[in-house]
Design a protein around this motif. Structure first.
Motif, PDB file in Angstrom:
ATOM      1  N   LYS A  19     -51.847 120.417  43.489  1.00 13.94           N
ATOM      2  CA  LYS A  19     -52.790 120.124  44.570  1.00 13.94           C
ATOM      3  C   LYS A  19     -52.301 118.855  45.265  1.00 13.94           C
ATOM      4  O   LYS A  19     -52.229 117.789  44.656  1.00 13.94           O
ATOM      5  CB  LYS A  19     -54.198 119.928  44.025  1.00 13.94           C
ATOM      6  CG  LYS A  19     -54.877 121.204  43.558  1.00 13.94           C
ATOM      7  CD  LYS A  19     -56.222 120.905  42.914  1.00 13.94           C
ATOM      8  CE  LYS A  19     -57.161 120.211  43.866  1.00 13.94           C
ATOM      9  NZ  LYS A  19     -58.486 119.937  43.246  1.00 13.94           N
TER      10      LYS A  19
ATOM     11  N   THR B   5     -52.509 116.371  48.787  1.00 16.57           N
ATOM     12  CA  THR B   5     -53.195 115.975  50.017  1.00 16.57           C
ATOM     13  C   THR B   5     -52.261 115.105  50.835  1.00 16.57           C
ATOM     14  O   THR B   5     -51.676 114.149  50.316  1.00 16.57           O
ATOM     15  CB  THR B   5     -54.498 115.217  49.718  1.00 16.57           C
ATOM     16  OG1 THR B   5     -55.383 116.073  48.987  1.00 16.57           O
ATOM     17  CG2 THR B   5     -55.181 114.789  51.009  1.00 16.57           C
TER      18      THR B   5
ATOM     19  N   THR C 174     -53.617 120.258  51.170  1.00 21.33           N
ATOM     20  CA  THR C 174     -54.712 119.845  52.044  1.00 21.33           C
ATOM     21  C   THR C 174     -54.168 118.860  53.059  1.00 21.33           C
ATOM     22  O   THR C 174     -53.573 117.841  52.699  1.00 21.33           O
ATOM     23  CB  THR C 174     -55.859 119.199  51.250  1.00 21.33           C
ATOM     24  OG1 THR C 174     -56.380 120.144  50.320  1.00 21.33           O
ATOM     25  CG2 THR C 174     -56.973 118.752  52.184  1.00 21.33           C
ATOM     26  N   ARG C 175     -54.377 119.169  54.330  1.00 21.90           N
ATOM     27  CA  ARG C 175     -53.936 118.291  55.413  1.00 21.90           C
ATOM     28  C   ARG C 175     -55.157 117.571  55.990  1.00 21.90           C
ATOM     29  O   ARG C 175     -56.159 118.212  56.321  1.00 21.90           O
ATOM     30  CB  ARG C 175     -53.275 119.101  56.532  1.00 21.90           C
ATOM     31  CG  ARG C 175     -52.084 119.934  56.115  1.00 21.90           C
ATOM     32  CD  ARG C 175     -51.689 120.850  57.277  1.00 21.90           C
ATOM     33  NE  ARG C 175     -50.520 121.655  57.000  1.00 21.90           N
ATOM     34  CZ  ARG C 175     -49.270 121.257  57.195  1.00 21.90           C
ATOM     35  NH1 ARG C 175     -49.042 120.039  57.678  1.00 21.90           N
ATOM     36  NH2 ARG C 175     -48.255 122.050  56.922  1.00 21.90           N
ATOM     37  N   GLU C 176     -55.070 116.278  56.137  1.00 20.58           N
ATOM     38  CA  GLU C 176     -56.129 115.492  56.766  1.00 20.58           C
ATOM     39  C   GLU C 176     -55.586 114.888  58.058  1.00 20.58           C
ATOM     40  O   GLU C 176     -54.621 114.123  58.037  1.00 20.58           O
ATOM     41  CB  GLU C 176     -56.618 114.400  55.823  1.00 20.58           C
ATOM     42  CG  GLU C 176     -57.281 114.955  54.567  1.00 20.58           C
ATOM     43  CD  GLU C 176     -57.778 113.870  53.626  1.00 20.58           C
ATOM     44  OE1 GLU C 176     -57.509 112.673  53.908  1.00 20.58           O
ATOM     45  OE2 GLU C 176     -58.419 114.203  52.622  1.00 20.58           O
TER      46      GLU C 176
ATOM     47  N   SER D 188     -59.410 118.946  59.034  1.00 29.13           N
ATOM     48  CA  SER D 188     -58.609 119.133  57.825  1.00 29.13           C
ATOM     49  C   SER D 188     -58.331 120.619  57.647  1.00 29.13           C
ATOM     50  O   SER D 188     -59.038 121.475  58.176  1.00 29.13           O
ATOM     51  CB  SER D 188     -59.315 118.562  56.593  1.00 29.13           C
ATOM     52  OG  SER D 188     -60.602 119.118  56.458  1.00 29.13           O
TER      53      SER D 188
ATOM     54  N   ILE E 204     -56.769 123.471  54.539  1.00 30.41           N
ATOM     55  CA  ILE E 204     -56.242 123.795  53.209  1.00 30.41           C
ATOM     56  C   ILE E 204     -55.353 125.029  53.346  1.00 30.41           C
ATOM     57  O   ILE E 204     -55.767 126.027  53.953  1.00 30.41           O
ATOM     58  CB  ILE E 204     -57.371 124.082  52.199  1.00 30.41           C
ATOM     59  CG1 ILE E 204     -58.288 122.879  52.060  1.00 30.41           C
ATOM     60  CG2 ILE E 204     -56.788 124.455  50.833  1.00 30.41           C
ATOM     61  CD1 ILE E 204     -59.546 123.158  51.233  1.00 30.41           C
TER      62      ILE E 204
ATOM     63  N   ASN F  86     -59.727 126.031  57.625  1.00 30.63           N
ATOM     64  CA  ASN F  86     -59.810 124.732  58.288  1.00 30.63           C
ATOM     65  C   ASN F  86     -61.250 124.236  58.357  1.00 30.63           C
ATOM     66  O   ASN F  86     -62.195 124.970  58.046  1.00 30.63           O
ATOM     67  CB  ASN F  86     -59.126 124.749  59.666  1.00 30.63           C
ATOM     68  CG  ASN F  86     -59.841 125.603  60.708  1.00 30.63           C
ATOM     69  OD1 ASN F  86     -61.050 125.844  60.637  1.00 30.63           O
ATOM     70  ND2 ASN F  86     -59.089 126.055  61.704  1.00 30.63           N
ATOM     71  N   SER F  87     -61.413 122.983  58.733  1.00 32.53           N
ATOM     72  CA  SER F  87     -62.731 122.344  58.668  1.00 32.53           C
ATOM     73  C   SER F  87     -63.685 122.858  59.731  1.00 32.53           C
ATOM     74  O   SER F  87     -64.891 122.601  59.659  1.00 32.53           O
ATOM     75  CB  SER F  87     -62.577 120.822  58.801  1.00 32.53           C
ATOM     76  OG  SER F  87     -61.818 120.487  59.955  1.00 32.53           O
TER      77      SER F  87
ATOM     78  N   GLU G 191     -66.861 125.541  52.065  1.00 33.30           N
ATOM     79  CA  GLU G 191     -65.607 124.845  52.378  1.00 33.30           C
ATOM     80  C   GLU G 191     -64.723 124.707  51.136  1.00 33.30           C
ATOM     81  O   GLU G 191     -64.128 123.658  50.891  1.00 33.30           O
ATOM     82  CB  GLU G 191     -65.885 123.476  52.995  1.00 33.30           C
ATOM     83  CG  GLU G 191     -66.677 123.546  54.293  1.00 33.30           C
ATOM     84  CD  GLU G 191     -66.876 122.189  54.932  1.00 33.30           C
ATOM     85  OE1 GLU G 191     -67.046 121.191  54.189  1.00 33.30           O
ATOM     86  OE2 GLU G 191     -66.864 122.118  56.173  1.00 33.30           O
TER      87      GLU G 191
END
Length: 361
Positions: free
Chosen positions: A10, A12, A140-142, A148, A150, A166-167, A339
């Motif tokens: 995992k 980020t 996970t991209r912020e 964001s 995933i 996505n968010s 989410e």
């Protein structure tokens, strides 16, 4: 005593495209090197002309440089973070090997919508099957604007995640459509994505309708199947090189394996005799879901992910044989309302064990 290095599955990442790539490369460095070695071994066993392969890859890189410069920056960051030659990162991210049918992905995806479930939630399952053990990560991209994403993808690969969320609530899963009857023009490598880049769909789009508009315009060498969902709708998309057929989620469920279902595209499929696995998996999902409409639950997704009917080759949870090596290398369930993305990076029957006082089926 030397302790083994544990590589996180995992990951980020945040910051600029280069910074995201560099963090991914640094954190997943051993897995990325393992994936490169694995794909190079497959390439060595292939009879395809090496000089033509690298010529096509270079042409496609030039296309990406013109059209998706931020993606290229991320690839450069990956190479820097993983301390790997940039050409090797391009090799695993420009999926020419799939187009030439060296490494077909044989996957299954299922969507339960609110109309079909007992709790009114939606669920999107993806089993990714491959003939080799590509190492995967949950990325996970912020982004700086509070967005964001995933994505589930091979370590070191950012161009064709198998599924993601996505968010904004847009969820996506894909399955390849593999057939010798589908025309491919290699010269298009200089002007098209080799496969649809599903990462860009999640990055650029917030809704199903925006994703459909994007799919109508984006140039590609080959097609595939997608399931897209957002807070208001869900669709199955059968994408070809030149067009697409969209199925709205009228009944509350959608599912696809590795062939087209739309009547106008079935002439492109391999026959049931040529490719029984895709038809048996599709039939098995239909057999399971239709009697349970309105009562489907998260547990049903788990049971489908682990299903062995028609096994070991033609089942949803695949284990592979010497003659048919494809096996399930990850299973992932997206719960958009919460989410959440739940994933096992191996055969689901081996890592999700259930006991019940009544029948599980």
């Amino acid at each position: 005593m030397i302790k083994p290095v544990e590589t996180p599955r995992k990951i980020t990442v945040k910051g600029s495209p280069f910074e995201q790539g560099a963090a991914h490369g640094r954190l997943a460095r051993p897995l990325i090197r393992q994936n490169i070695k694995l794909m190079e071994e497959v390439l060595e066993k292939s009879s395809f002309d090496r000089s033509e392969f690298w010529c096509r890859l270079k042409a496609n890189f030039e296309f990406l440089t013109r059209t998706e410069p931020e993606l290229v920056e991320e690839l450069k960051g990956l190479a820097a973070g993983a301390e790997i030659d940039f050409a090797e990162i391009l090799f695993i991210n420009i999926p020419l090997f799939f187009v030439f049918n060296w490494l077909p992905q044989e996957c299954t995806m299922v969507y339960f919508g609110p109309r079909a479930t007992a709790d009114g939630r939606s669920y999107l399952l993806k089993n990714r099957d491959m003939g080799f053990n590509l190492e995967h990560v949950i990325l996970t991209r912020e982004y700086g604007d509070n967005r964001s994403v995933i994505e589930l993808n091979g370590a070191g690969i950012v161009t064709y995640p198998g599924n993601g969320l996505n968010s904004e609530g847009l969820a996506l899963a894909t399955t390849g459509v593999w057939s010798r009857r589908i025309p491919i023009t290699l010269d298009q490598s200089r002007s098209c994505h080799v496969l649809l880049n599903s990462h860009l769909v999640l990055e650029k789009c917030s809704t199903v309708d925006q994703a459909l508009s994007y799919l109508r315009e984006v140039p590609r060498m080959n097609g595939l199947n997608l399931i897209l969902s957002d807070k208001n709708k869900a669709v199955a998309v059968e994408l070809t090189r030149d067009g697409m057929v969209v199925e709205d989620c009228v009944e509350g469920v959608l599912f696809r394996s590795n062939h087209y279902v739309a009547e106008e595209l079935t002439h492109l499929n391999q026959t049931e005799e040529e490719y029984p696995s895709t038809y048996r998996r599709y039939e098995r999902i239909a057999e399971y879901v239709w009697p349970r409409m309105g009562r489907l639950a998260f547990q049903d997704m788990l049971l489908l992910a682990q299903d062995h009917k028609h096994g070991p080759v033609n089942c949803i949870c695949r284990h592979g044989t010497a003659d048919a090596p494809s096996k399930t290398i990850y299973s992932s369930i997206i719960v958009p309302e919460d989410e959440q993305v739940w994933t096992t990076l191996t055969n689901p029957c081996e890592s999700m064990l259930a006991a019940s006082l009544s029948s599980l089926t």
